[in-house]
Design a protein around this motif. Structure first.
Motif, PDB file in Angstrom:
ATOM      1  N   UNK A  45     -11.236  -3.733  -6.392  1.00 21.04           N
ATOM      2  CA  UNK A  45     -10.320  -4.297  -6.776  1.00 21.04           C
ATOM      3  C   UNK A  45      -9.171  -4.294  -6.673  1.00 21.04           C
ATOM      4  N   UNK A  46      -8.390  -5.546  -6.015  1.00 21.45           N
ATOM      5  CA  UNK A  46      -6.971  -5.174  -5.692  1.00 21.45           C
ATOM      6  C   UNK A  46      -6.407  -4.953  -6.456  1.00 21.45           C
ATOM      7  N   UNK A  47      -5.213  -3.860  -6.656  1.00 23.34           N
ATOM      8  CA  UNK A  47      -3.968  -3.252  -7.046  1.00 23.34           C
ATOM      9  C   UNK A  47      -2.954  -4.311  -7.153  1.00 23.34           C
ATOM     10  N   UNK A  48      -1.601  -4.279  -7.761  1.00 27.00           N
ATOM     11  CA  UNK A  48      -0.656  -5.511  -7.937  1.00 27.00           C
ATOM     12  C   UNK A  48       0.269  -4.469  -7.662  1.00 27.00           C
ATOM     13  N   UNK A  49       0.758  -4.158  -6.295  1.00 18.65           N
ATOM     14  CA  UNK A  49       2.473  -3.729  -5.859  1.00 18.65           C
ATOM     15  C   UNK A  49       3.328  -3.692  -7.156  1.00 18.65           C
ATOM     16  N   UNK A  50       4.309  -2.581  -7.858  1.00 14.20           N
ATOM     17  CA  UNK A  50       4.666  -3.183  -8.973  1.00 14.20           C
ATOM     18  C   UNK A  50       6.249  -2.451  -8.487  1.00 14.20           C
ATOM     19  N   UNK A  51       6.920  -1.467  -8.212  1.00 10.54           N
ATOM     20  CA  UNK A  51       7.720  -0.657  -8.192  1.00 10.54           C
ATOM     21  C   UNK A  51       8.337   0.139  -6.721  1.00 10.54           C
ATOM     22  N   UNK A  52       9.088  -0.506  -5.661  1.00  5.68           N
ATOM     23  CA  UNK A  52       8.564   0.246  -3.988  1.00  5.68           C
ATOM     24  C   UNK A  52      10.284   1.167  -3.712  1.00  5.68           C
ATOM     25  N   UNK A  53       9.832   1.520  -3.519  1.00  9.46           N
ATOM     26  CA  UNK A  53      10.748   2.274  -2.337  1.00  9.46           C
ATOM     27  C   UNK A  53      10.184   2.764  -1.128  1.00  9.46           C
ATOM     28  N   UNK A  54      10.238   2.108   0.279  1.00 12.39           N
ATOM     29  CA  UNK A  54       9.904   2.118   0.982  1.00 12.39           C
ATOM     30  C   UNK A  54      10.085   2.048   2.323  1.00 12.39           C
ATOM     31  N   UNK A  55      10.477   2.699   3.104  1.00 10.58           N
ATOM     32  CA  UNK A  55      11.086   2.594   5.292  1.00 10.58           C
ATOM     33  C   UNK A  55       9.989   2.716   5.631  1.00 10.58           C
ATOM     34  N   UNK A  56      10.115   2.099   6.546  1.00  6.29           N
ATOM     35  CA  UNK A  56       9.133   2.264   7.794  1.00  6.29           C
ATOM     36  C   UNK A  56       9.292   1.591   9.529  1.00  6.29           C
ATOM     37  N   UNK A  57       9.066   1.620   9.677  1.00  8.33           N
ATOM     38  CA  UNK A  57       9.469   1.204  11.356  1.00  8.33           C
ATOM     39  C   UNK A  57       9.238  -0.400  10.936  1.00  8.33           C
ATOM     40  N   UNK A  58       8.478  -0.861  10.624  1.00 10.41           N
ATOM     41  CA  UNK A  58       8.683  -2.333  10.031  1.00 10.41           C
ATOM     42  C   UNK A  58       9.843  -2.753   8.733  1.00 10.41           C
ATOM     43  N   UNK A  59      10.255  -1.645   8.660  1.00  5.78           N
ATOM     44  CA  UNK A  59      11.646  -2.969   8.001  1.00  5.78           C
ATOM     45  C   UNK A  59      11.286  -1.633   6.704  1.00  5.78           C
ATOM     46  N   UNK A  60      12.321  -2.051   5.528  1.00  3.12           N
ATOM     47  CA  UNK A  60      12.193  -1.105   4.782  1.00  3.12           C
ATOM     48  C   UNK A  60      11.813  -2.714   3.162  1.00  3.12           C
ATOM     49  N   UNK A  61      11.195  -2.044   1.226  1.00  4.35           N
ATOM     50  CA  UNK A  61      10.889  -2.691   1.032  1.00  4.35           C
ATOM     51  C   UNK A  61      11.180  -2.274  -0.074  1.00  4.35           C
ATOM     52  N   UNK A  62      11.830  -2.546  -1.129  1.00  8.51           N
ATOM     53  CA  UNK A  62      12.669  -2.219  -1.614  1.00  8.51           C
ATOM     54  C   UNK A  62      12.038  -3.097  -3.138  1.00  8.51           C
ATOM     55  N   UNK A  63      11.805  -3.011  -4.255  1.00  2.89           N
ATOM     56  CA  UNK A  63      11.166  -3.611  -5.223  1.00  2.89           C
ATOM     57  C   UNK A  63      11.045  -3.261  -6.483  1.00  2.89           C
ATOM     58  N   UNK A  64      12.028  -4.220  -7.874  1.00  2.00           N
ATOM     59  CA  UNK A  64      12.015  -3.144  -9.173  1.00  2.00           C
ATOM     60  C   UNK A  64      11.220  -4.339  -9.931  1.00  2.00           C
ATOM     61  N   UNK A  65      10.359  -3.406 -10.883  1.00  2.00           N
ATOM     62  CA  UNK A  65       9.589  -4.707 -11.744  1.00  2.00           C
ATOM     63  C   UNK A  65      10.169  -4.026 -12.888  1.00  2.00           C
TER      64      UNK A  65
END
Length: 160
Positions: A45-65
Motif C-alpha cells: 500500500x503506497x504511503x503519501x509524501x508529506x513534509x520533504x527536505x531532499x536534495x540529490x543529483x536530480x534536484x531539490x524537493x522541499x514540500x511542506x504540509x
C-alpha cells in the motif's frame, strides 16, 4: 615489453574503477509502502509524501504540509488487522533500478492530535497496535542529508 603491457593493463583497470566510483545513484525522494501479508499474498500500500527536505543529483524537493493529520486522513484507506505484523518498504526511483535504505526510521500513530510511537526494527518491520479505529500512520526517514515524511490513513480492525 612486459612492464609496458602491465602498465597499460593497470591504467585500463584503474580507469574502469574510477568510472564506477564516479557514478551517482541518488535520484531523488524514494517512494514508500506498507507491506501487509494476508494469507500467502504480500500486498503493498503506497504511503503519501508529506513534509520533504531532499536534495540529490536530480534536484531539490522541499514540500511542506501544515496540518498533516487532516492531510493524511484524506488519503485512501489502508485496512489492517490489530496486532498484525507489517513492514515499511522504501524504493528508490525506478530510473536507476536501485533500492535505498534510510539511516533512521521512526513511526508514529496519530489520533486526534495525540502521537504514539511504534517500535520498528532495522528491517522496517513493526506491529499494528491492538486498538481498533481510524488512525494516521506517520513514517519519518532520514539519511545523512535528507528527510522525508510519509503518511497513511490506516483503519485497524479486529480479525474475525
Amino acid at each position: 615489453m612486459k612492464i609496458f603491457s602491465s602498465f597499460f593493463v593497470g591504467l585500463f583497470v584503474m580507469s574502469l574503477l574510477t568510472g564506477c566510483i564516479g557514478e551517482d545513484y541518488d535520484v531523488g525522494v524514494p517512494t514508500a509502502y506498507i507491506e501487509v501479508t494476508i494469507g500467502t499474498n504480500d500486498l503493498e500500500y503506497p504511503l503519501t509524501k508529506a513534509n520533504i527536505i531532499w536534495e540529490s543529483s536530480s534536484g531539490k524537493e522541499n514540500h511542506v504540509v501544515k496540518d498533516i493529520e487532516e492531510f493524511g486522513l484524506k488519503q485512501e484507506e489502508i485496512w489492517v488487522f490489530a496486532n498484525q505484523a507489517v513492514r515499511f518498504v522504501v524504493k528508490e526511483n525506478e530510473e536507476n533500478g536501485g533500492d535505498s535504505w534510510p539511516n533512521s526510521i521512526s513511526i508514529k500513530r496519530w489520533k486526534d492530535g495525540e502521537k504514539t510511537n511504534i517500535d520498528v526494527n532495522e528491517n522496517g518491520e513493526f506491529k499494528i497496535p491492538d486498538i481498533e479505529g481510524n488512525y494516521l500512520l506517520e513514517v519519518l526517514i532520514n539519511n545523512s542529508t535528507n528527510r522525508a515524511q510519509y503518511l497513511g490513513n490506516v483503519v485497524i480492525s479486529k480479525q474475525k
